[in-house]
Design an enzyme around this catalytic site. Structure first.
Site, PDB file in Angstrom:
ATOM      1  N   LYS A 162       0.845  -1.200   0.000  1.00  0.00           N
ATOM      2  CA  LYS A 162       0.000   0.000   0.000  1.00  0.00           C
ATOM      3  C   LYS A 162       0.870   1.236   0.000  1.00  0.00           C
ATOM      4  O   LYS A 162       1.550   1.532   0.984  1.00  0.00           O
ATOM      5  CB  LYS A 162      -0.911   0.040   1.236  1.00  0.00           C
ATOM      6  CG  LYS A 162      -1.953   1.164   1.136  1.00  0.00           C
ATOM      7  CD  LYS A 162      -2.526   1.579   2.463  1.00  0.00           C
ATOM      8  CE  LYS A 162      -1.707   2.647   3.141  1.00  0.00           C
ATOM      9  NZ  LYS A 162      -1.743   3.955   2.441  1.00  0.00           N
ATOM     10  N   GLU A 165      -1.260   7.532   0.554  1.00  0.00           N
ATOM     11  CA  GLU A 165      -2.322   8.164  -0.234  1.00  0.00           C
ATOM     12  C   GLU A 165      -1.869   9.463  -0.880  1.00  0.00           C
ATOM     13  O   GLU A 165      -2.425   9.892  -1.895  1.00  0.00           O
ATOM     14  CB  GLU A 165      -3.564   8.409   0.626  1.00  0.00           C
ATOM     15  CG  GLU A 165      -3.362   9.301   1.843  1.00  0.00           C
ATOM     16  CD  GLU A 165      -3.021   8.516   3.099  1.00  0.00           C
ATOM     17  OE1 GLU A 165      -3.278   9.051   4.197  1.00  0.00           O
ATOM     18  OE2 GLU A 165      -2.505   7.389   2.993  1.00  0.00           O
ATOM     19  N   GLY A 215       6.986   4.625   8.720  1.00  0.00           N
ATOM     20  CA  GLY A 215       6.146   5.784   8.986  1.00  0.00           C
ATOM     21  C   GLY A 215       6.276   6.235  10.424  1.00  0.00           C
ATOM     22  O   GLY A 215       7.310   6.039  11.069  1.00  0.00           O
ATOM     23  N   SER A 216       5.211   6.796  10.947  1.00  0.00           N
ATOM     24  CA  SER A 216       5.261   7.385  12.287  1.00  0.00           C
ATOM     25  C   SER A 216       5.209   6.314  13.369  1.00  0.00           C
ATOM     26  O   SER A 216       4.683   5.211  13.178  1.00  0.00           O
ATOM     27  CB  SER A 216       4.090   8.355  12.475  1.00  0.00           C
ATOM     28  OG  SER A 216       2.872   7.636  12.611  1.00  0.00           O
ATOM     29  N   THR A 217       5.753   6.658  14.531  1.00  0.00           N
ATOM     30  CA  THR A 217       5.736   5.744  15.663  1.00  0.00           C
ATOM     31  C   THR A 217       4.309   5.446  16.104  1.00  0.00           C
ATOM     32  O   THR A 217       3.974   4.296  16.432  1.00  0.00           O
ATOM     33  CB  THR A 217       6.538   6.346  16.830  1.00  0.00           C
ATOM     34  OG1 THR A 217       7.904   6.483  16.421  1.00  0.00           O
ATOM     35  CG2 THR A 217       6.482   5.464  18.066  1.00  0.00           C
ATOM     36  N   VAL A 219       1.501   5.329  14.340  1.00  0.00           N
ATOM     37  CA  VAL A 219       0.861   4.362  13.438  1.00  0.00           C
ATOM     38  C   VAL A 219       1.524   2.997  13.576  1.00  0.00           C
ATOM     39  O   VAL A 219       0.857   1.961  13.512  1.00  0.00           O
ATOM     40  CB  VAL A 219       0.912   4.864  11.980  1.00  0.00           C
ATOM     41  CG1 VAL A 219       0.371   3.804  11.023  1.00  0.00           C
ATOM     42  CG2 VAL A 219       0.117   6.154  11.838  1.00  0.00           C
ATOM     43  N   GLY A 220       2.841   2.977  13.786  1.00  0.00           N
ATOM     44  CA  GLY A 220       3.535   1.718  13.994  1.00  0.00           C
ATOM     45  C   GLY A 220       2.974   0.942  15.170  1.00  0.00           C
ATOM     46  O   GLY A 220       2.864  -0.300  15.135  1.00  0.00           O
ATOM     47  N   GLU A 238       9.974   0.551  10.739  1.00  0.00           N
ATOM     48  CA  GLU A 238      11.000   1.598  10.642  1.00  0.00           C
ATOM     49  C   GLU A 238      10.273   2.910  10.875  1.00  0.00           C
ATOM     50  O   GLU A 238       9.525   3.374  10.014  1.00  0.00           O
ATOM     51  CB  GLU A 238      11.681   1.533   9.269  1.00  0.00           C
ATOM     52  CG  GLU A 238      12.983   2.319   9.208  1.00  0.00           C
ATOM     53  CD  GLU A 238      12.784   3.738   8.731  1.00  0.00           C
ATOM     54  OE1 GLU A 238      12.762   4.647   9.606  1.00  0.00           O
ATOM     55  OE2 GLU A 238      12.650   3.941   7.518  1.00  0.00           O
ATOM     56  N   CYS A 272      12.988  10.445   8.049  1.00  0.00           N
ATOM     57  CA  CYS A 272      13.078   9.900   9.402  1.00  0.00           C
ATOM     58  C   CYS A 272      14.495  10.052   9.952  1.00  0.00           C
ATOM     59  O   CYS A 272      14.699  10.072  11.169  1.00  0.00           O
ATOM     60  CB  CYS A 272      12.657   8.441   9.418  1.00  0.00           C
ATOM     61  SG  CYS A 272      13.597   7.395   8.294  1.00  0.00           S
ATOM     62  N   GLN A 319       0.949  18.931   6.854  1.00  0.00           N
ATOM     63  CA  GLN A 319       2.342  18.898   7.282  1.00  0.00           C
ATOM     64  C   GLN A 319       2.947  20.294   7.288  1.00  0.00           C
ATOM     65  O   GLN A 319       3.710  20.662   8.190  1.00  0.00           O
ATOM     66  CB  GLN A 319       3.141  17.969   6.354  1.00  0.00           C
ATOM     67  CG  GLN A 319       4.572  17.724   6.776  1.00  0.00           C
ATOM     68  CD  GLN A 319       4.692  16.964   8.078  1.00  0.00           C
ATOM     69  OE1 GLN A 319       3.753  16.281   8.494  1.00  0.00           O
ATOM     70  NE2 GLN A 319       5.819  17.096   8.743  1.00  0.00           N
ATOM     71  N   GLU A 369       9.464  15.303  16.566  1.00  0.00           N
ATOM     72  CA  GLU A 369       9.903  15.105  15.189  1.00  0.00           C
ATOM     73  C   GLU A 369       9.203  16.142  14.304  1.00  0.00           C
ATOM     74  O   GLU A 369       7.977  16.125  14.158  1.00  0.00           O
ATOM     75  CB  GLU A 369       9.578  13.690  14.709  1.00  0.00           C
ATOM     76  CG  GLU A 369      10.192  13.363  13.371  1.00  0.00           C
ATOM     77  CD  GLU A 369       9.936  11.927  12.938  1.00  0.00           C
ATOM     78  OE1 GLU A 369      10.770  11.376  12.201  1.00  0.00           O
ATOM     79  OE2 GLU A 369       8.903  11.354  13.347  1.00  0.00           O
TER      80      GLU A 369
END
Length: 469
Positions: A162, A165, A215-217, A219-220, A238, A272, A319, A369
């Site tokens: 995926k 988006e 991606g972001s922590t 969402v991880g 990551e 990152c 962002q 971040e």
């Protein structure tokens, strides 16, 4: 050597990489026709089952590029806004090297035989995990695609990927190339869509055996939870970073300025690995700040499709607004704004390269971040102080040390709590070297031989031997 654009002279990010000829310098770019906007499954293009589409925009102009079919619980520069030379020399070149590296591993993955007690023979086999899900970010759509797909295919797996988006077009075009190259149907499948739906389905699907996410922590953490609640699928993460650079007084000062700024401003700070915390020994602090400001003011901002451009727009309005809000917090909390600190008003989502000095560890710009073009410069007195402050974060992705003393470089590298440490360089990523984080910067490793373990299962086979055998 290309200064300020994130390249190095050898390795994945290099213009002249050892062992391969330099890529030709590109000519001015023409906007390409968008041909692939549907979901790619089993080597065929499909419309969304629910008839949904979503828009993708050019962040340099704000103009809509096209509508893309949205997967549900079922081109680089134009799409991301990054300068064309970055896409050409770094993303494309790095993708080629990653593919070639893992192609070389495909017939070299094997197990071991080992002595065991009595009349037994034991050996191991490395087998594919099965279906590997991959969820990739918007900042490096092509490169992250290859970082996920290449080792997965090398180990014999199939992939459902995926793209973000914000940047689906590169991945969809790669789908067309995959079909053209003759891949069997179903080996690589590309499902554009949104995180909570398409991404969430991959993380929780009982038929997916492993998921890799960049991606972001935050969402991880959701992905790991979904994986655990479904079939305990393997997870590689990551995630974010708040990466420190430590610049000692005995370092090559100009080199340190160039490399830390490359780390801070490459891809408009949307990395990152961004060098967002720069600790400078007090003897050289003022001169380091002066040179950094001078360098930041010389960065060429403009149309990403113009080969002269070094600094492009941010990816999206959300962002863009977050970065400006954090810059404002830095000013309010007492950091000294040396240059930049504002949007460029003409058009698009451009923010000036920004340098703060006098930054303190408690400030938001020192802890959060930013993911934007902001360099924060701190002062330190002793090596031990610098190490303790560098490690005082929930993240542990990357760090850098600048010194002419090899013993010091090795000592500090050992003490830094990060998955990668660069010495007298920055963003020196190579297909052969592992990459990943400590602490809340993730689990597992990408790239190099280490990544193969993330995409294979080890089976032990023990045979009872008889006298006739």
């Amino acid at each position: 050597r290309m200064a300020q654009n994130g390249t190095t002279e050898n390795g994945v990010t290099g213009v002249n990489s050892q062992g391969s000829p330099p890529m030709p310098f590109p000519q001015p770019v023409k906007v390409q026709e968008i041909r692939y906007t549907k979901i790619f499954i089993n080597n065929e293009w499909h419309a969304s089952v629910k008839g949904k589409t979503f828009q993708t925009f050019n962040p340099a102009t704000g103009v809509k590029i096209c509508d893309v079919e949205e997967a549900d619980k079922t081109m680089e520069t134009m799409d991301t806004g990054k300068p064309f030379l970055h896409s050409f020399f770094i993303d494309l070149d790095g993708s080629i090297k990653t593919l070639r590296y893992y192609a070389g591993w495909a017939d070299k993955i094997h197990g071991k035989t080992m002595p065991v007690d009595n009349t037994f023979m034991c050996f191991t086999k490395h087998e594919p995990i099965g279906v590997c899900g991959a969820i990739i970010p918007w900042n490096f759509p092509l490169l992250m695609f290859m970082w996920k797909v290449a080792p997965a295919l090398c180990c014999g797996n199939t992939v459902v990927i995926k793209p973000a988006e914000q940047t689906p077009l590169t991945a969809l075009h790669v789908g067309a190339l995959i079909k053209e190259a003759g891949f069997p149907p179903g080996v690589v499948n590309i499902v554009p869509g949104f995180g909570p739906t398409a991404g969430g389905a991959i993380a929780s699907h009982m038929g997916v055996d492993k998921v890799a996410f960049t991606g972001s922590t935050k969402v991880g953490q959701f992905i790991k939870e979904a994986a655990a609640k479904s079939n305990l699928k393997r997870v590689t993460l990551e995630l974010g970073g708040k990466n420190p650079c430590i610049v000692f007084a005995d370092s090559n000062l100009q080199l340190a300025v160039e490399e830390t700024q490359k780390g801070a401003f490459f891809n408009q700070g949307q990395c990152c690995t961004a060098a967002s915390r720069v600790y400078v020994e007090e003897e050289i602090y003022e001169e380091f700040v002066r040179r950094s400001v001078e360098s930041a003011k010389s960065i060429v901002i403009g149309d990403p499709l113009d080969p002269r451009t070094v600094h492009g727009p941010q990816i999206e309005q959300k962002q863009f607004d977050k970065i400006l809000e954090l810059i404002d917090s830095g000013k309010k909390e007492g950091a000294r704004l040396e240059c930049g600190g504002a949007a460029i008003e003409d058009t698009g989502l451009y923010i000036q390269p920004t340098v703060f000095s006098g930054v303190k560890d408690h400030m938001r710009i020192a802890k959060e971040e930013i993911f934007g073009p902001v360099q924060c410069i701190f002062r330190f007195k002793s090596q031990q102080e610098a190490i303790e402050r560098a490690n005082s974060t929930e993240y542990g992705l990357a760090a850098a040390v600048f010194t002419s003393n090899l013993d010091r470089a090795l000592s500090v590298s050992a003490d830094l709590e990060t998955g990668t440490v660069w010495v007298n360089c920055y963003n020196a990523l190579h297909a052969q070297a592992p990459f990943g984080g400590y602490k809340m910067s993730g689990n597992g490793r990408e790239l190099g031989e280490y990544a193969l373990a993330e995409y294979s299962e080890v089976k032990a086979v023990t045979i009872k031997l008889t006298e006739t055998q």
